[in-house]
Design a protein around this motif. Structure first.
Motif, PDB file in Angstrom:
ATOM      1  N   ALA A 256       0.825  -1.212   0.000  1.00  0.00           N
ATOM      2  CA  ALA A 256       0.000   0.000   0.000  1.00  0.00           C
ATOM      3  C   ALA A 256       0.859   1.261   0.000  1.00  0.00           C
ATOM      4  N   LEU A 257       1.921   1.274   0.804  1.00  0.00           N
ATOM      5  CA  LEU A 257       2.790   2.454   0.871  1.00  0.00           C
ATOM      6  C   LEU A 257       3.574   2.624  -0.423  1.00  0.00           C
ATOM      7  N   ALA A 258       4.067   1.533  -0.984  1.00  0.00           N
ATOM      8  CA  ALA A 258       4.812   1.613  -2.233  1.00  0.00           C
ATOM      9  C   ALA A 258       3.962   2.211  -3.340  1.00  0.00           C
ATOM     10  N   MET A 259       2.733   1.715  -3.487  1.00  0.00           N
ATOM     11  CA  MET A 259       1.876   2.217  -4.552  1.00  0.00           C
ATOM     12  C   MET A 259       1.424   3.652  -4.286  1.00  0.00           C
ATOM     13  N   HIS A 260       1.190   3.987  -3.027  1.00  0.00           N
ATOM     14  CA  HIS A 260       0.768   5.354  -2.715  1.00  0.00           C
ATOM     15  C   HIS A 260       1.838   6.356  -3.130  1.00  0.00           C
ATOM     16  N   VAL A 390      -3.806  -2.357  -6.122  1.00  0.00           N
ATOM     17  CA  VAL A 390      -3.166  -1.926  -7.366  1.00  0.00           C
ATOM     18  C   VAL A 390      -1.715  -2.395  -7.413  1.00  0.00           C
ATOM     19  N   VAL A 391      -1.303  -2.858  -8.599  1.00  0.00           N
ATOM     20  CA  VAL A 391       0.060  -3.329  -8.826  1.00  0.00           C
ATOM     21  C   VAL A 391       0.766  -2.494  -9.883  1.00  0.00           C
ATOM     22  N   SER A 392      -0.002  -1.990 -10.846  1.00  0.00           N
ATOM     23  CA  SER A 392       0.601  -1.287 -11.974  1.00  0.00           C
ATOM     24  C   SER A 392      -0.212  -0.053 -12.326  1.00  0.00           C
ATOM     25  N   VAL A 393       0.477   1.034 -12.673  1.00  0.00           N
ATOM     26  CA  VAL A 393      -0.154   2.263 -13.159  1.00  0.00           C
ATOM     27  C   VAL A 393       0.626   2.709 -14.389  1.00  0.00           C
ATOM     28  N   ASP A 394      -0.089   3.021 -15.470  1.00  0.00           N
ATOM     29  CA  ASP A 394       0.611   3.320 -16.725  1.00  0.00           C
ATOM     30  C   ASP A 394       1.368   4.638 -16.680  1.00  0.00           C
ATOM     31  N   VAL A 395       0.939   5.569 -15.819  1.00  0.00           N
ATOM     32  CA  VAL A 395       1.676   6.827 -15.649  1.00  0.00           C
ATOM     33  C   VAL A 395       2.005   6.964 -14.158  1.00  0.00           C
ATOM     34  N   PRO A 396       3.104   6.335 -13.705  1.00  0.00           N
ATOM     35  CA  PRO A 396       3.418   6.365 -12.269  1.00  0.00           C
ATOM     36  C   PRO A 396       3.990   7.700 -11.831  1.00  0.00           C
ATOM     37  N   ILE A 397       4.075   7.875 -10.537  1.00  0.00           N
ATOM     38  CA  ILE A 397       4.671   9.083  -9.955  1.00  0.00           C
ATOM     39  C   ILE A 397       6.191   9.021 -10.051  1.00  0.00           C
ATOM     40  N   ASP A 398       6.759   7.870  -9.687  1.00  0.00           N
ATOM     41  CA  ASP A 398       8.216   7.679  -9.668  1.00  0.00           C
ATOM     42  C   ASP A 398       8.519   6.283 -10.193  1.00  0.00           C
TER      43      ASP A 398
END
Length: 608
Positions: A256-260, A390-398
């Motif tokens: 949760a922290l990693a994805m946030h 959530v595991v993947s986001v196509d436009v991540p923050i970092d």
């Protein structure tokens, strides 16, 4: 700090783990041990301490939760106030005899008390599950029987779509068929009169004795093993064979922290607009922002009450910087709006992430261009209950700090496919948020679906890799729908209908539902000698309930004269889904020509 073993390729997870507070440091980040692997060996941890206590020195007066109810009432809790509430309830649970490993069921909606109960359970090492408020008594009894809690939390009633759901009454009916529950703790939410039985307690009375001036129970947090279960979530019920997944305290926290921080959140005010019974809403709407010390926005009820502008009102009122929700919600917002919200309404909003369903490009363009006017980043996220959200986001923050799940697209034999080809998505690297155990009669069958290839996790989702390297998620291999947090196989429902002697053809679709959020609808062609009437409709729907359970029972039925081959399966499903959106218990009668006539308009509306 003791010497640590960190496998190559998993270094980002070590960096995430170092952002958490450990009672006893872990020594091995990950070991390939058993079906699910072993994370953070040697470490002990408390999830509630990491969400609340550790922020008190520097962020005690910072807003942790901004909440508003459907009637318009509002509450704000700082981290210090949230800490006081969690400690009081943790002590109260101990006075009820709840110990490490005991189970607590939360039959509640999005209330501050729900979050406090989740964290109080985590503080003392108890395992919680959140049960959807729309569940009928029969389905609630089944969930309680499967989970086996000592304590049940519920509400006198819950606001939803302008009406009050009788939660306490449903809980009482369900408890008549379930044993082993010692106490029912009731939140006074709506003020409706409720029946009262031995073992029932008002929440405000229960915690009164644990506050200053009362008898002080033990409220100290319990350090637990990193994989100690903290959350159970009902996954699926296949032909009366239930399956639930268990997530670990530190493993879920790390994910949760990693994805946030690396994929979801931009800015400090985060809102996950989804049902709290869904593991994604708990991971990303509660744990993620609280672990990061941010402000979480939460709401009760539905987004079209009191007005269809409620979503944008919440964004402006609390200065929401990131909104996470489903494409279905965004489509509703687009349909409700004659024009996009004014710029000052969404001035704080920097990012929208859509999750849980495939996203189409016109919807993304509407958000980015019409709503955001080029100022809002729109992203598409993918994940699963089994993986902790959530595991993947196509436009991540970092992107550099985002842990790598090792995605690959493979054919039925497990051979990797070239870019552009459609196949099953698999993960070849360990993921910290992956479930730690499964329970229920169907657990082994589900496990074999996902872990049948050595060295990889089979998602059972279809995807393809686009020329720019990003993934396009195309939906499930087995066509499932989420109804009140339970995955229901559309194929299984269709097969039960086809097995009925009255039916010669059937189609089952997912549709919007004002009470459940999403539910099923069925369209059938009957044998020539069978009358298409209410009694036949009831017989067909009851057959599905008897075989697959109450949530699999379609809530709308359409009698069709025939099915032609003029429409693709995708267009037919969309058309039936929209045609049945307002259908109730009375069956609908349609001809194939009427369905064909509706299809072009529906498909045109989708592409706008």
């Amino acid at each position: 700090m003791p010497e640590r073993d960190v496998a190559e390729g998993l270094v980002p997870w070590a960096a995430v783990a170092d952002q958490l507070d450990w009672d006893k440091p872990w020594t091995t980040l990950y070991a390939d041990d058993g079906r699910y692997g072993r994370w953070f060996a040697g470490g002990t941890f408390n999830l509630a301490v990491n969400c609340v206590d550790r922020h008190l020195p520097e962020r005690g007066e910072h807003v942790a939760i901004s909440w508003e109810g459907e009637p318009g009432d509002r509450r704000t809790l700082t981290y210090r106030q949230l800490h006081d509430e969690v400690v009081a309830l943790a002590g109260a649970l101990r006075t009820l005899g709840v110990c490490v490993g005991d189970r607590v069921a939360l039959h509640m909606g999005w209330l501050p008390e729900t979050v406090v109960a989740m964290l109080a359970c985590a503080r003392i090492g108890a395992v919680h599950t959140v049960l959807p408020t729309p569940l009928p008594a029969e389905a609630l009894a089944e969930r309680l029987e499967d989970f086996g809690p000592r304590v049940l939390f519920t509400q006198d009633g819950a606001w939803r779509h302008g009406t009050i759901l009788p939660l306490k009454a449903r809980a009482d009916e369900a408890l008549g068929a379930v044993g082993g529950i010692e106490h029912t703790v009731v939140v006074r939410r709506t003020g409706v009169n409720v029946a009262w039985y031995e073992g029932d307690r008002w929440l405000h009375d229960l915690v009164a004795g644990t506050r200053p001036g009362g008898t002080a129970p033990d409220t100290d947090p319990v350090p637990v093993d990193a994989e100690h279960p903290t959350l159970a979530c009902h996954l699926v019920n296949r032909r009366s064979r239930p399956v639930s997944v268990l997530h670990g305290a530190a493993t879920l926290a790390a994910s949760a922290l990693a994805m946030h921080r690396t994929a979801l959140a931009e800015g400090d005010v985060f809102w996950c607009a989804g049902d709290v019974s869904w593991v994604g809403a708990q991971a990303h709407g509660v744990y993620g922002p609280l672990l990061a010390g941010s402000s979480a926005v939460m709401f009760e009820g539905t987004l079209d009450v009191p007005t269809r502008h409620r979503t944008w009102d919440i964004v402006r009122r609390y200065g929401v910087t990131t909104l996470v929700t489903t494409p279905t919600v965004i489509r509703l917002l687009r349909g409700w709006s004659r024009r996009p919200p004014e710029p000052d309404v969404v001035a704080s909003l920097r990012r929208v992430v859509m999750i849980a369903e495939p996203v189409d490009s016109p919807l993304t363009a509407w958000l980015a261009e019409d709503v955001g006017r080029g100022e809002i980043t729109v992203a598409d996220g993918w994940g699963q209950v089994q993986l902790g959200g959530v595991v993947s986001v196509d436009v991540p923050i970092d992107a550099d700090a985002l842990p790598d799940p090792g995605f690959a697209i493979v054919d039925a034999d497990g051979a990797e496919l070239p870019d552009g080809a459609t196949g099953e998505l698999v993960m070849r690297l360990p993921w910290a948020g992956t479930l730690r155990d499964m329970e229920g009669a169907g657990a082994e069958d589900v496990a074999k679906r996902h872990w049948h290839r050595a060295g990889s996790y089979s998602t059972y989702d279809l995807a393809r890799r686009k020329p720019d390297g990003t993934l396009e998620f195309l939906g499930r291999l087995d066509e499932v729908a989420s109804v009140s947090g339970q995955l229901v196989s559309l194929g299984e429902v269709r097969q039960v209908l086809l097995d009925h002697p009255f039916v010669v053809a059937a189609e089952v679709v997912e549709r919007a539902d004002s009470q459940l959020g999403r539910s099923l609808a069925a369209a059938v062609v009957l044998a020539s000698d069978v009358a298409a009437d209410q009694s036949v409709a009831r017989d067909l729907l009851d057959a599905v309930r008897d075989v697959l359970g109450g949530l699999a029972r379609p809530r709308a039925l359409v009698f069709v004269d025939r099915f032609g081959d003029e429409l693709s399966a995708d267009v037919l499903r969309r058309t039936l889904g929209l045609l049945t959106a307002g259908v109730g218990e009375e069956p609908l009668h349609l001809t194939w020509q009427q369905i064909l006539a509706a299809a072009p308009a529906i498909d045109s509306h989708r592409s706008r």
